[in-house]
Structure formats: structure tokens, C-alpha cells
Scaffold this motif. Structure first.
Motif, mmCIF file in Angstrom:
data_model
loop_
_atom_site.group_PDB
_atom_site.id
_atom_site.type_symbol
_atom_site.label_atom_id
_atom_site.label_comp_id
_atom_site.label_asym_id
_atom_site.label_seq_id
_atom_site.Cartn_x
_atom_site.Cartn_y
_atom_site.Cartn_z
ATOM 1 N N LYS A 172 14.008 -5.012 -36.845
ATOM 2 C CA LYS A 172 12.760 -4.886 -36.115
ATOM 3 C C LYS A 172 12.971 -3.989 -34.908
ATOM 4 N N ILE A 173 11.929 -3.242 -34.567
ATOM 5 C CA ILE A 173 11.926 -2.488 -33.314
ATOM 6 C C ILE A 173 11.197 -3.344 -32.293
ATOM 7 N N MET A 174 11.863 -3.575 -31.145
ATOM 8 C CA MET A 174 11.283 -4.421 -30.105
ATOM 9 C C MET A 174 11.575 -3.808 -28.746
ATOM 10 N N ARG A 175 10.846 -4.279 -27.736
ATOM 11 C CA ARG A 175 11.071 -3.803 -26.373
ATOM 12 C C ARG A 175 11.578 -4.952 -25.512
ATOM 13 N N VAL A 176 12.599 -4.656 -24.717
ATOM 14 C CA VAL A 176 13.169 -5.662 -23.810
ATOM 15 C C VAL A 176 12.220 -5.831 -22.635
ATOM 16 N N GLU A 177 11.809 -7.073 -22.414
ATOM 17 C CA GLU A 177 10.916 -7.371 -21.299
ATOM 18 C C GLU A 177 11.689 -7.764 -20.043
ATOM 19 N N LYS A 178 12.592 -8.748 -20.197
ATOM 20 C CA LYS A 178 13.363 -9.220 -19.041
ATOM 21 C C LYS A 178 14.537 -10.056 -19.509
ATOM 22 N N THR A 179 15.416 -10.359 -18.568
ATOM 23 C CA THR A 179 16.555 -11.227 -18.826
ATOM 24 C C THR A 179 16.093 -12.675 -18.786
ATOM 25 N N LEU A 180 16.664 -13.488 -19.649
ATOM 26 C CA LEU A 180 16.384 -14.921 -19.647
ATOM 27 C C LEU A 180 17.616 -15.628 -19.095
ATOM 28 N N VAL A 181 17.436 -16.384 -18.032
ATOM 29 C CA VAL A 181 18.542 -17.113 -17.425
ATOM 30 C C VAL A 181 18.497 -18.552 -17.921
ATOM 31 N N SER A 182 19.601 -19.000 -18.475
ATOM 32 C CA SER A 182 19.714 -20.358 -18.990
ATOM 33 C C SER A 182 20.959 -20.995 -18.392
ATOM 34 N N THR A 183 20.779 -22.045 -17.625
ATOM 35 C CA THR A 183 21.932 -22.668 -16.980
ATOM 36 C C THR A 183 22.701 -23.580 -17.927
ATOM 37 N N ASN A 184 22.034 -24.129 -18.921
ATOM 38 C CA ASN A 184 22.709 -25.008 -19.884
ATOM 39 C C ASN A 184 22.657 -24.385 -21.270
ATOM 40 N N ARG A 185 23.819 -24.272 -21.881
ATOM 41 C CA ARG A 185 23.934 -23.731 -23.232
ATOM 42 C C ARG A 185 24.989 -24.528 -23.982
ATOM 43 N N ILE A 186 24.869 -24.546 -25.298
ATOM 44 C CA ILE A 186 25.922 -25.174 -26.078
ATOM 45 C C ILE A 186 27.160 -24.272 -26.044
ATOM 46 N N GLU B 142 29.177 -22.971 -28.182
ATOM 47 C CA GLU B 142 29.317 -21.854 -29.119
ATOM 48 C C GLU B 142 28.609 -20.583 -28.653
ATOM 49 N N MET B 143 27.669 -20.713 -27.715
ATOM 50 C CA MET B 143 26.938 -19.528 -27.251
ATOM 51 C C MET B 143 27.740 -18.685 -26.277
ATOM 52 N N GLY B 144 28.730 -19.293 -25.655
ATOM 53 C CA GLY B 144 29.523 -18.536 -24.694
ATOM 54 C C GLY B 144 28.654 -18.013 -23.564
ATOM 55 N N HIS B 145 28.912 -16.780 -23.161
ATOM 56 C CA HIS B 145 28.158 -16.205 -22.039
ATOM 57 C C HIS B 145 27.458 -14.911 -22.425
ATOM 58 N N ARG B 146 27.076 -14.778 -23.685
ATOM 59 C CA ARG B 146 26.323 -13.591 -24.110
ATOM 60 C C ARG B 146 24.971 -13.572 -23.404
ATOM 61 N N PRO B 147 24.535 -12.379 -22.950
ATOM 62 C CA PRO B 147 23.225 -12.287 -22.300
ATOM 63 C C PRO B 147 22.086 -12.583 -23.277
ATOM 64 N N LEU B 148 21.059 -13.233 -22.776
ATOM 65 C CA LEU B 148 19.846 -13.496 -23.544
ATOM 66 C C LEU B 148 18.712 -12.680 -22.927
ATOM 67 N N LEU B 149 17.921 -12.027 -23.773
ATOM 68 C CA LEU B 149 16.822 -11.196 -23.289
ATOM 69 C C LEU B 149 15.519 -11.601 -23.957
ATOM 70 N N VAL B 150 14.422 -11.496 -23.206
ATOM 71 C CA VAL B 150 13.092 -11.718 -23.753
ATOM 72 C C VAL B 150 12.618 -10.382 -24.318
ATOM 73 N N VAL B 151 12.196 -10.378 -25.590
ATOM 74 C CA VAL B 151 11.750 -9.154 -26.255
ATOM 75 C C VAL B 151 10.374 -9.365 -26.883
ATOM 76 N N GLN B 152 9.651 -8.249 -27.068
ATOM 77 C CA GLN B 152 8.349 -8.257 -27.730
ATOM 78 C C GLN B 152 8.292 -7.094 -28.693
ATOM 79 N N ASP B 153 7.605 -7.287 -29.842
ATOM 80 C CA ASP B 153 7.470 -6.162 -30.772
ATOM 81 C C ASP B 153 6.285 -5.275 -30.412
ATOM 82 N N LYS B 154 5.309 -5.796 -29.636
ATOM 83 C CA LYS B 154 4.210 -4.983 -29.122
ATOM 84 C C LYS B 154 3.698 -5.621 -27.846
ATOM 85 N N GLU B 155 3.124 -4.814 -26.967
ATOM 86 C CA GLU B 155 2.621 -5.325 -25.705
ATOM 87 C C GLU B 155 1.544 -6.369 -25.959
#
Length: 83
Positions: free
Chosen positions: A2-16, A18-31
Motif C-alpha cells: 500500500k502507498i500511505m502517508r506518515v502523519e505523526k509518531t505514535l508514542v507508546s510507553t507500554n509494549r510487549i 517482542e516489540m522492542g523499541h521499533r518506532p511506531l507511526l500513524v499513517v493514512q492512505d488518503k487525507e
């Protein structure tokens, strides 16, 4: 894929663990469209147009078949003009 646009960073203080510290981003396929959360495997910034993969390809791209992701960013698009 899919082609998507990055909107912003998502900050999550609690993660399982296995997720480690990979960045999470909020994305949208259209405005104005629905938002999704994607794992950033390539180093994106807000405003970038990106290529995302889902399902088992998302887990592989994030680093492991056991990684709990169903959407991972695998590329930054250099030039894209949405219709």
C-alpha cells in the motif's frame, strides 16, 4: 503493498517485549481516511509517502516471524503526487 502517508509518531510507553523499541507511526492512505499504525523499518518522518506491507510480510519486514505487526513500512517514496 500500500502507498500511505506518515502523519505523526505514535508514542507508546507500554509494549510487549517482542516489540522492542521499533518506532511506531500513524499513517493514512488518503487525507481524511482511516488511520493505521505501522512499524517503521526504514526511518521515516511525518509527511513522507511510504510503501507498506501487511500480514506475514509485515512481520518479516519488522525483523521476525514472531513480531506482532500487521503493517510495516518498507520504503520511502522519492516522488509521489496523489490524485
Amino acid at each position: 503493498m500500500k502507498i500511505m502517508r506518515v502523519e505523526k509518531t505514535l508514542v507508546s510507553t507500554n509494549r510487549i517485549g517482542e516489540m522492542g523499541h521499533r518506532p511506531l507511526l500513524v499513517v493514512q492512505d488518503k487525507e481524511g481516511g482511516p488511520r493505521s499504525v505501522a512499524v517503521d523499518a526504514v526511518g521515516c518522518i511525518p509527511g513522507d509517502w511510504v510503501i507498506c506491507v501487511g500480514s506475514s510480510a509485515a512481520r518479516e519486514a519488522a525483523g521476525s516471524k514472531e513480531y506482532p505487526s500487521d503493517l510495516t513500512i518498507v520504503g520511502i517514496i522519492d516522488n509521489w503526487s496523489p490524485e
